[in-house]
Structures are given as C-alpha cells and as structure tokens.
Design an enzyme around this catalytic site. Sequence first.
Site, mmCIF file in Angstrom:
data_model
loop_
_atom_site.group_PDB
_atom_site.id
_atom_site.type_symbol
_atom_site.label_atom_id
_atom_site.label_comp_id
_atom_site.label_asym_id
_atom_site.label_seq_id
_atom_site.Cartn_x
_atom_site.Cartn_y
_atom_site.Cartn_z
ATOM 1 N N ASP A 56 14.743 -19.816 -4.738
ATOM 2 C CA ASP A 56 14.363 -19.709 -3.316
ATOM 3 C C ASP A 56 14.760 -20.988 -2.599
ATOM 4 O O ASP A 56 14.542 -22.080 -3.098
ATOM 5 C CB ASP A 56 12.854 -19.475 -3.167
ATOM 6 C CG ASP A 56 12.504 -18.924 -1.800
ATOM 7 O OD1 ASP A 56 12.013 -17.786 -1.729
ATOM 8 O OD2 ASP A 56 12.721 -19.639 -0.788
ATOM 9 N N LYS A 82 9.426 -23.553 -2.286
ATOM 10 C CA LYS A 82 8.692 -22.437 -2.895
ATOM 11 C C LYS A 82 8.966 -22.294 -4.387
ATOM 12 O O LYS A 82 8.048 -22.034 -5.169
ATOM 13 C CB LYS A 82 9.070 -21.134 -2.192
ATOM 14 C CG LYS A 82 8.501 -21.017 -0.800
ATOM 15 C CD LYS A 82 8.868 -19.678 -0.195
ATOM 16 C CE LYS A 82 8.226 -19.524 1.178
ATOM 17 N NZ LYS A 82 8.543 -18.238 1.785
ATOM 18 N N ASP A 126 14.353 -10.791 1.441
ATOM 19 C CA ASP A 126 13.816 -10.097 2.612
ATOM 20 C C ASP A 126 14.923 -9.688 3.570
ATOM 21 O O ASP A 126 14.681 -9.506 4.746
ATOM 22 C CB ASP A 126 12.782 -10.987 3.315
ATOM 23 C CG ASP A 126 13.399 -12.302 3.791
ATOM 24 O OD1 ASP A 126 14.592 -12.536 3.521
ATOM 25 O OD2 ASP A 126 12.684 -13.089 4.435
ATOM 26 N N ASN A 127 16.151 -9.572 3.077
ATOM 27 C CA ASN A 127 17.207 -9.168 4.007
ATOM 28 C C ASN A 127 18.340 -8.461 3.284
ATOM 29 O O ASN A 127 18.528 -8.618 2.079
ATOM 30 C CB ASN A 127 17.710 -10.385 4.793
ATOM 31 C CG ASN A 127 18.396 -11.392 3.896
ATOM 32 O OD1 ASN A 127 19.579 -11.261 3.604
ATOM 33 N ND2 ASN A 127 17.640 -12.386 3.431
ATOM 34 N N CYS A 183 9.982 -8.834 8.919
ATOM 35 C CA CYS A 183 8.554 -9.131 8.775
ATOM 36 C C CYS A 183 8.090 -10.119 9.843
ATOM 37 O O CYS A 183 6.943 -10.100 10.251
ATOM 38 C CB CYS A 183 8.278 -9.702 7.396
ATOM 39 S SG CYS A 183 8.497 -8.487 6.095
ATOM 40 N N CYS A 239 31.224 5.061 -2.539
ATOM 41 C CA CYS A 239 30.600 3.727 -2.419
ATOM 42 C C CYS A 239 31.647 2.626 -2.634
ATOM 43 O O CYS A 239 32.322 2.605 -3.657
ATOM 44 C CB CYS A 239 29.475 3.583 -3.436
ATOM 45 S SG CYS A 239 28.777 1.920 -3.478
ATOM 46 N N CYS A 242 30.142 0.293 -6.111
ATOM 47 C CA CYS A 242 30.062 0.783 -7.488
ATOM 48 C C CYS A 242 31.144 1.804 -7.812
ATOM 49 O O CYS A 242 31.415 2.066 -8.977
ATOM 50 C CB CYS A 242 28.670 1.322 -7.821
ATOM 51 S SG CYS A 242 28.223 2.851 -6.998
#
Length: 338
Positions: A56, A82, A126-127, A183, A239, A242
């Site tokens: 992080d 963190k 978070d993204n 968030c 895709c 993959c």
Amino acid sequence: MDHSRYARQMVLPNMGQQGQDKLSAAHIAVVGCGALGTVAADLLVRSGVGGVTLIDRDVVELTNLQRQTLFDEEDARSRRPKAIAAAEKLRKVNSQVQLRALAVDFTWHNARDLVRWHDLVIDATDNHLARLTINDACLDEEIPFIYGGALGYTGMTMNILPGGPCYRCLIDDIPPAGAGDSCDVAGVLGAVTAVVAANQAAEAIKFIVDPDAMRKGLLDIDLLRGTYRALDLPRDLSCPACVEGKRDFLTPERHQEALVICGRNSVMLQNPTRGGLNLQDLANVLLDRGHHCLVDRFRLRLMLEGYELILFADGRTLVNGTEDPAVAKRLYSGIMGG
Ligand SMILES: [Zn+2]
C-alpha cells in the site's frame, strides 16, 4: 511447527493437519491495506498462512478508522504508512507468519515483480486501474486473484482463476471520468467491506486447502436489502486480456505519472485519463455530489480536504498543497471514482 493455536480450525471438514500444513506453506499478496486489505490480512494471518505481503502506498488517516480494522488513532495522528502499521499489528497477532510490508505504489512497472512467487493475490484496491493492473500481472504470472469491491451498502467479489473469466471480462476498461462513484463521495459501510473481505479470505483459504470448494461466478452483496446473489459470469470470448493476450495495463500509457513540482508544493498527475476530460460534464457530476467547483473551457478547479485540484481538459491534474504523490493520486481517484 506447533499447530495447537489452530485447533478450532483444524477440526473443520476439509482442513485437518494436512490442510493446516498447506496453509502454513502458502504465501499471499494483499494489494491494498484499506478496508478490504486490513480485514482479509487479519483473517489470513490468524488462520496461519505461511506468509503475507502487504502492499500500500498510502498513510493512515482518521477517516480510515471507521472500517480499516488494523489501525488506531495513534496511526492516524502520526500518518503512518498503512503497510507498515498493518504489518506491525499483525506480527503481534501471529509471529509464526512471515510478514512483508511494502509501502509502494502498485503500478505497471512493478506489478509483475510484486505478485510473482505468491500462491494467490487478494485485490483489496479501490479502483479499476489498480484491478486491471493486477489482472494483467496475474494473467502473465498465472496466479489466481480474488477481486473485491465495495461501495455504499453494496459489495462484490469474484475468484479470478487462470483459464477462467478474468477481471477484464467483467469490465472492459476504465469508465470515463466521473462515471463511477467512489467511496470518498458515495461512502461505504464498514460492515460491507468486512463481509467482502471475509469472503475473499475464505476463498483464499479454500484455494490453498481445497480448491474444488471455491465459489464460481460473481457474488453480489447488498446489506441494505440483506441480499446475497450469485451471478454466473461467462468468459468474454473477445476479452483483450485473457483471450487476445494484451497487457494494456502493464504499460505506462494507462497510468498516472506523478511529477513533484519542487518549491511549489504541488504534484502534477499526467496521463490519468484517456482522451482527455469533458470538464463541464465532470463539473455537473461533482456538483451533484455536493462539491463546489469552478469550471471554464480549459480547467476545472475544486478544493478537497484542504488541497486545491486543477483538472485540465487534456487530462492533466495539478494538486496544490502537497508534494506527496500518494496524496495527489488518492485525491484524484477519490473524485474520479473507481
Ligand atoms: Zn478476460
């Protein structure tokens, strides 16, 4: 190794001494030490996995404490990284686990190296950009990862295993600026991130001990309604990642380059969005969310947490009031959604 501390777990079906031995030989990378990462890492360390790598770039803040369960007020006061703060707490919980704390930005040039040699990766970011980067790196290294996301009262998680649908089958690309909530603006309930992260930890443990027991498809959680839905998600036969083998997110073009502007207490973020920004549309979205911003043809200006952000139409963003690239990136992804 003495396994007596795991007595309540070893009596479980499919676990036993053999399962516990497998766990203690496993190494897991947790990308992101926020709401999902702290809960998942805590459960994995307590369960006795062999090693956990915590990654992080951010520091602890007071607003994190509502849901990021490994941190306390002292961590926030001293703005501790963190990854470091989480590892320190977890060492007190279980000294048998090898903990590695990396306070670095997980990005295109180090993603492969960071996931390599791990048995599994927990996506606790978070993204979309970070997840698409994990996706490309894990596809390349043939490592499974467990996607998790949460917003408001809702959350999602999915096991992404080599040979199965990947994260890019689910979301083709980063949504346009302002299209997604984050968030920071939409909020998130600590209970929902805990539920998502607990599911991620359970799936990780099953992957190591009994992979046949792993959940298939996407789990959609809504704690306001109290519903849990399992959705079948087929592989996208076109895709880019993959199926076609492209690794678009392991190249610099799709990532923010942060330039610290010395002496001006500013950070310039470059290449954050493809094809520039529609500033007026973005301003409307931000106004809807209660942000006051000023916009003209060339730039959009707003204040966030005491910092000034100036977004230019070509996609560059200037963050005034900090020389910390991590702060600039966090503020940027906070308003752009993820
Ligand atoms: Zn795919």
